[in-house]
Design an enzyme around this catalytic site. Structure first.
Site, short mmCIF file in Angstrom:
data_model
loop_
_atom_site.label_atom_id
_atom_site.label_comp_id
_atom_site.label_asym_id
_atom_site.label_seq_id
_atom_site.Cartn_x
_atom_site.Cartn_y
_atom_site.Cartn_z
N GLU A 79 52.28 -11.26 65.11
CA GLU A 79 52.08 -10.13 66.02
C GLU A 79 53.40 -9.88 66.73
O GLU A 79 53.79 -10.60 67.64
CB GLU A 79 50.96 -10.45 67.02
CG GLU A 79 49.61 -10.71 66.39
CD GLU A 79 49.05 -9.50 65.67
OE1 GLU A 79 49.46 -8.36 66.01
OE2 GLU A 79 48.21 -9.66 64.78
N CYS A 84 53.48 -5.18 74.74
CA CYS A 84 53.89 -4.89 73.36
C CYS A 84 53.37 -3.56 72.85
O CYS A 84 53.94 -2.99 71.92
CB CYS A 84 53.46 -6.02 72.43
SG CYS A 84 51.68 -6.29 72.37
#
Length: 465
Positions: free
Chosen positions: A215, A249
């Site tokens: 990720e 993010c």
């Protein structure tokens, strides 16, 4: 790291893998019980975790609860409600020439999973993947970030008091500790962090043939066309961008605004920032700080790559950078190429969408893409262009809090998804039990073969194979 420390980490892994070999995969009831113990741990230490998050990054208590603890509680409850359905085996039967085949499939845990988590959401991003791993029947070793020491230490203590180490354990340490862990033969590695470190983790895992879920970050474009402008839309973008001082993010990374509403958007952004954080955001209790000095210096370099329309103040001693709007950025500037991951928002005007897409000014494989529009043609065009796993229309951030939405990257933003059912599947693999019930012995499938055998195969191929 000396050999003694490496041996200690190796022993942690071996203890979990031995437990996985000696005991069958936990039942659904046992998995739910483990998750509910995790939930109780969060509830019992809620105030302590909020205090640790505030200590590490000056996080507002509201954000610490909403985007760390609340998300984890919601995920646990969703998984516990759904786990029985997710684990139900699949069954299929087929009639073949001479036998009946019975196929039974279920999801099997990998074994011992390593979770390496980052500093920006140090509690949520350590435990969210662990929830999926536990739901799938795995055991976990969590390596939290050394840049969030208060949260990491508290997590290690609370997990150590709540779970046996052969089920769930937390290992603290620096980057060398993380490198040592990722070099060990775990059954699966889950990494959240930068693309550069993700590549290094992949290389180490490849030497062990260990599967990896990555990720990573990305240039999350946010597009506002003429039909998508409204004061409410601008407030949504400003909120999502400057949440946690931009260190999210899936935060909007660069805002592309149609030229017809460009100046109005900038004016509304300034109004929203003043409303959210006041004229002196350094005195606001609702605005976080940059995590560490190296990241602060990186963000400072971006500040000079355009015209500061609003904000721009900073304090290295306090790791403070004000919410900043940047305009008039020269093409090719690094701030338009690299993920910002901080409280600086470049705002770029555009006339037509197609040239932006043609020259790839918008990264196709970002972790998320945002579009504010009421024009269905524009919406369909952006959805078709993006490779991102999520293209979100008229909102930011919220999809990442929904356990029914798979969260993950593609290409440079990573690979593999989790949250909810996607997490259960990411931390398990399909296992098949195949059984044949013979009612007639078919000898024509054995050599030597004849021309008649070939005709039979052609005619009845769906029943023979």
């Amino acid at each position: 790291m000396d050999s003694q420390e490496r041996d200690a980490l190796q022993a942690v892994l071996e203890k979990q893998q031995e437990a996985a070999r000696m005991r069958p995969a936990p039942t659904v009831k046992e998995r739910k019980e483990t998750l509910l113990r995790l939930k109780r741990m969060l509830l019992d230490h809620e105030a302590a975790f909020i205090a640790a998050l505030v200590s590490d990054m000056r996080r507002p208590a509201f954000e610490a609860y909403s985007f760390e603890i609340a998300l984890l509680l919601n995920e646990i409850e969703h998984v516990c409600r759904s786990l029985t359905k997710w684990t139900k085996p699949g069954r299929a039967y087929s009639f073949k020439f001479g036998y009946i085949e019975a196929i039974r499939t279920h999801r099997n845990p990998y074994g011992s999973v390593l979770i390496v988590s980052p500093w920006n959401y140090p509690l949520q991003l350590a435990l969210m993947p662990a929830i999926g791993a536990i739901a799938a029947g795995n055991r976990c070793v969590i390596k939290p970030s050394e840049y969030a020491p208060a949260t990491s230490e508290l997590l290690q203590k609370t997990v150590g008091r709540t779970f046996p180490p052969d089920l769930l354990t937390v290992v603290t340490g620096d980057a060398q500790t993380a490198r040592t862990l990722t070099s060990l033969p775990f059954d699966l590695i889950f990494f959240t962090g930068s693309g550069q470190t993700g590549q290094a983790v992949s290389r180490q895992a490849a030497a062990q043939l260990t599967p990896v879920i990555l990720e990573l970050g990305g240039k999350n474009a946010c597009i506002m066309d003429a039909s998508g402008f409204s004061p409410a839309a601008v407030r949504e973008i400003v909120w999502g961008k400057f949440l946690n001082a931009g260190q999210t993010c899936i935060a909007p990374d660069t805002l592309f605004v149609h030229e017809s509403v460009y100046e109005r958007t900038l004016a509304e952004m300034q109004s929203a920032l003043l409303e959210f954080y006041g004229e002196k955001p350094e005195e606001s209790n609702d605005y976080a700080r940059i995590c560490h000095a190296a990241h602060f210096q990186r963000l400072q370099r971006f500040m000079g790559q355009g015209r500061i329309r609003f904000g721009g103040a900073s304090d290295a001693d306090d790791l403070f950078i004000a919410p900043t709007i940047l305009t008039d950025i020269p093409p090719g500037s690094s701030i338009l190429q690299e993920e910002i991951f901080g409280p600086i928002l470049p705002v770029v005007p555009y006339r037509d969408l197609e040239p932006l897409l043609e020259r790839q000014a918008i990264a196709r494989d970002a972790l998320a893409a945002y579009l504010f529009s009421q024009d269905q043609r524009q919406i369909k065009r952006v959805q078709a262009y993006m490779r991102s796993t999520t293209v979100s229309v008229n909102q930011v951030i919220h999809h990442g809090a929904n356990p029914r939405v798979a969260f993950g990257g593609v290409g440079r933003s990573g690979h593999g998804s989790y949250h909810g059912k996607a997490g259960f599947r990411a931390f398990s693999y399909p296992k098949t039990a195949y059984r044949a019930y013979r009612y007639w012995h078919v000898s024509d499938k054995y050599p030597p073969y004849s021309a008649l055998d070939m005709k039979i195969v052609r005619k009845f191929r769906k029943r023979l194979l």
